[in-house]
Write a protein that holds these residues in place. Sequence first.
Motif, PDB file in Angstrom:
ATOM      1  N   PRO A  11      31.908  46.264  27.498  1.00 18.14           N
ATOM      2  CA  PRO A  11      30.820  47.246  27.634  1.00 18.14           C
ATOM      3  C   PRO A  11      29.765  46.850  28.664  1.00 18.14           C
ATOM      4  O   PRO A  11      29.330  47.686  29.467  1.00 18.14           O
ATOM      5  N   ASN A  12      29.365  45.581  28.676  1.00 15.79           N
ATOM      6  CA  ASN A  12      28.362  45.145  29.653  1.00 15.79           C
ATOM      7  C   ASN A  12      28.920  45.166  31.072  1.00 15.79           C
ATOM      8  O   ASN A  12      28.194  45.447  32.033  1.00 15.79           O
TER       9      ASN A  12
ATOM     10  N   LEU B  47      31.115  47.312  32.224  1.00 12.37           N
ATOM     11  CA  LEU B  47      31.084  48.722  32.644  1.00 12.37           C
ATOM     12  C   LEU B  47      29.688  49.131  33.101  1.00 12.37           C
ATOM     13  O   LEU B  47      29.524  49.822  34.107  1.00 12.37           O
ATOM     14  N   GLU B  48      28.685  48.696  32.346  1.00 16.19           N
ATOM     15  CA  GLU B  48      27.306  49.039  32.732  1.00 16.19           C
ATOM     16  C   GLU B  48      26.939  48.381  34.056  1.00 16.19           C
ATOM     17  O   GLU B  48      26.277  48.987  34.902  1.00 16.19           O
ATOM     18  N   SER B  49      27.387  47.147  34.259  1.00 14.18           N
ATOM     19  CA  SER B  49      27.129  46.456  35.529  1.00 14.18           C
ATOM     20  C   SER B  49      27.807  47.175  36.686  1.00 14.18           C
ATOM     21  O   SER B  49      27.222  47.335  37.763  1.00 14.18           O
TER      22      SER B  49
ATOM     23  N   ARG C 117      28.586  50.374  36.802  1.00 17.33           N
ATOM     24  CA  ARG C 117      27.859  51.636  37.022  1.00 17.33           C
ATOM     25  C   ARG C 117      26.587  51.419  37.823  1.00 17.33           C
ATOM     26  O   ARG C 117      26.299  52.161  38.773  1.00 17.33           O
ATOM     27  N   LEU C 118      25.811  50.408  37.452  1.00 17.59           N
ATOM     28  CA  LEU C 118      24.561  50.129  38.163  1.00 17.59           C
ATOM     29  C   LEU C 118      24.824  49.761  39.624  1.00 17.59           C
ATOM     30  O   LEU C 118      24.080  50.178  40.515  1.00 17.59           O
TER      31      LEU C 118
ATOM     32  N   MET D 247      32.513  56.298  32.898  1.00 17.91           N
ATOM     33  CA  MET D 247      32.988  54.925  32.830  1.00 17.91           C
ATOM     34  C   MET D 247      33.975  54.805  31.668  1.00 17.91           C
ATOM     35  O   MET D 247      33.727  55.315  30.575  1.00 17.91           O
TER      36      MET D 247
END
Length: 647
Positions: free
Chosen positions: A20-21, A23-25, A27-28, A43
Motif C-alpha cells: 500500500p505505501n 502504491l502511494e509513493s 502515485r505521488l 492504483m
Amino acid sequence: MSAPFLLEIGTEEIPDWMIPNALESLRLAFEETFAIPHELIRMDATPRRLVLRAEGVPEKQADVLGTVLGPARSAPPQALAGFARKQGVRPEDIRVEMMAKGEYYVADTYTKGRPYRDILAEVLPSLILQIYFPKTMYWTGKGGPRFIRPIRWIVALLGEEIVPFELAGVRSGALTSGHRRLGAKEIVVTTGDYERRLRDHGVILSARERRNRITAQLAGIRVKRDDALLETLVYITEFPTPITGSFDTQFLELPEEVLITVMRHHQKYFSVEDAQGKLAPQFVAVMNIDADAEGFVRRGNERVLRARFNDARFFWETDQKKKLADRTQDLRAVTFQKEVGSYYDKLVRMARLANKLGGDSDAQTAVALCKCDLTTELVKEFTELQGVVGGLYARAQGEPEAVWSAIYDHYKPESMEDAIPRNRTGQIVSLADKLDTLISCFGVGLIPSGSRDPFALRRAAQGVVRILVEGKMPLPLLDLCQGSRPLISFFEDRVRFYFKDVRGFRYDEVNAAMAASAGWSNLVDLEARLARIQNLRPTPDFEPLAASFKRIRNILEQAKFTGGGSIDAGLLEPGPEKDLYGISRSIAGQPIENVISRLRPAVDLFFDKVLVNAPDQRIRQNRLMLLHTLREEFSKVADFSEIVTNS
C-alpha cells in the motif's frame, strides 16, 4: 487529444505490508514529483505487480509563445548581433519595446511542445526507482539499480503505443505475465483490455475485489475477525480462494492464545469459533488458486498445522518442568541492549520503578517474573507470544490472578487499537517496563530520529501516556523522566499527539491546557482541564474572554512585567477599574465556568475605559499587577491567550 496511460512494474513477490505505501509513493511521484498531467488515476497491485493507470494524458505539451529581453537599443551593433545569434533569429526580426528604463531589443520565442510519449520515456526509469520501500536490494550486481525485488517485466503504454525505455536490462513493452499456475507467462495487453486479459490468466487485479472475494466465501463460517490478516491475504494472493480444514480436538487442551498464534502468524489461517465463542477445531486457509476439488491442498494444510501444534504442545509441556522463578538467573545471559545490560538488569531497574509507582507485593512479584518467558522454548519458537506465555505459565504454576494477568498484559497497549492492561497491577508493571526502556535508551543516546526507532520508543511512550490517562493514574510524568530533558520533550510531543489526534481536542485547546501554570505532568488533571475548556468553548463569553487574555498577555510581555508585590486598592480609580478589582477578588478560587459570564463584561469595560499604560508609574504598575493577578488566577486551568479566536 489525450490517451490512457498504463504502467505495470512486474517483480518477484513483494512483501504484503509494503505494497500500500509503495502504491502511494508511485502515485505521488507521477502526480507531484514528475507532474504528468492527467484526469483520473487508478492504483492497483498484486504480490507481483504495481500498476498505475491514468486517463486523459495529453498527446503532447502545449506550444509556448514567449519573449526574451535583449540589450538596450543604445547598445553597440555587436551586442544586437550576438543576442540575435543566441536566439536563432535574424537581427532584423528583433523588435524594440519601450520599458520603464528605456528602449530595449526584444525577441519573440516559440517552443514547440514535446510529445508526452517521449517525456514519459525519459522520466519513467527515475520514477520507478523513486518508489519508496523500507528496504531495497541489488539484483543485477553491486552498483546497479535497487528495488524491493528484481524487476522482471515492465508494461508502459500511452494509448496504443509503447513508451520505450530500459531499466536494469528490462525493456518496456506490452507483455505482462499471468498467474504463476493459472496463466501464461507472457500475455500481450492493451490499455483497453489489460484488466480483462489478466483475469483470463488467473489474476484479479483489484485488491478490493480480492478482499470481497475472500469475505464473501467466508460467509456462514464463524471466523474470528482479523482485519490485519485479511489485508495480508489480499496482498499475498492474485486469485484467493478460502478452504476450510480441521484439526484434532485434543489440541484444544492447549491455551487458545497458543493455537491462534500458530494459525495466524505461522500459517496465515483464520481461526474459527463455535456458537459459544470458543475456539473450534477448524481453520480457514486462503489458497492462491481457483479450486481444491480433490482436497489435496486442504489435507496438506492440515498435516502442516498438526505438526506445528505438536511442536507447540511439546514446548508447552517441556517449559513447565522449570518454574518461572527458577528462570530469573537465566536472564543474565539475555541481552536487552549492549550498553544498558541484560534483561536481569532491566528487572532490577523495573522493581525500583514499580515501587516508585506505588506497586504492592503483587506488582513486585509480577515484575520479577514478567521477562522469564524469554528463556522458554515456546517463546523462542513463537516470539509473538512473549508476555502472554509468561502469564499462562504463571497461572498454571499457581500465581494469583493479579500477578499472572499483569505478566500476561504487561506489553499492552501494543497499538492505538489495543487495550491497556486490565488491572492496576498490570498497569504498574507495564509502566515500569516502558519507562525503563525509555529512560535507559535515552540515557545512552538511542533517541528515535526520522523513521528509525529500533526499540519502538514512540510506541512505548504512547503506551505510557495512554495508561496514565485511561487508567486514571495521577502520577507526575515529568518526575518519572528522571530529569532527562530530551525524554521530557519526547513525551511532550506524544501527549500533544494523544489529546489532539486520538482524543480529538483542538490543537489550541491542547496548547492552552499544557501551557497552564498547572503544567502537563499530571495527565489525569490535564484531561479534566481539557474537558472543561471544550465544554466552555461554545458559550458566548468564551472567545471574547480568550481574546482579552491574549491582550493581557501582550500588555504584560511588552511591559516586561512578571509580577511581584500586591495591588494597592487606594490607587484604583472608581468605575471600571475598581469594578474589575472587586469582581476579581470575589471570584478568586471559583471555577471559571461559574464566573465567566460576570468576568467577561468587566474585562471588556476595563479595556474600553481604562488606560493601562498611565503616565504615573505607580498607577501603571498597579494596573499591570491587576491584570497579572487576573491572568494568574485562571492560568491554573489554561493559558487562555493560546486560544485561537475570530477577533
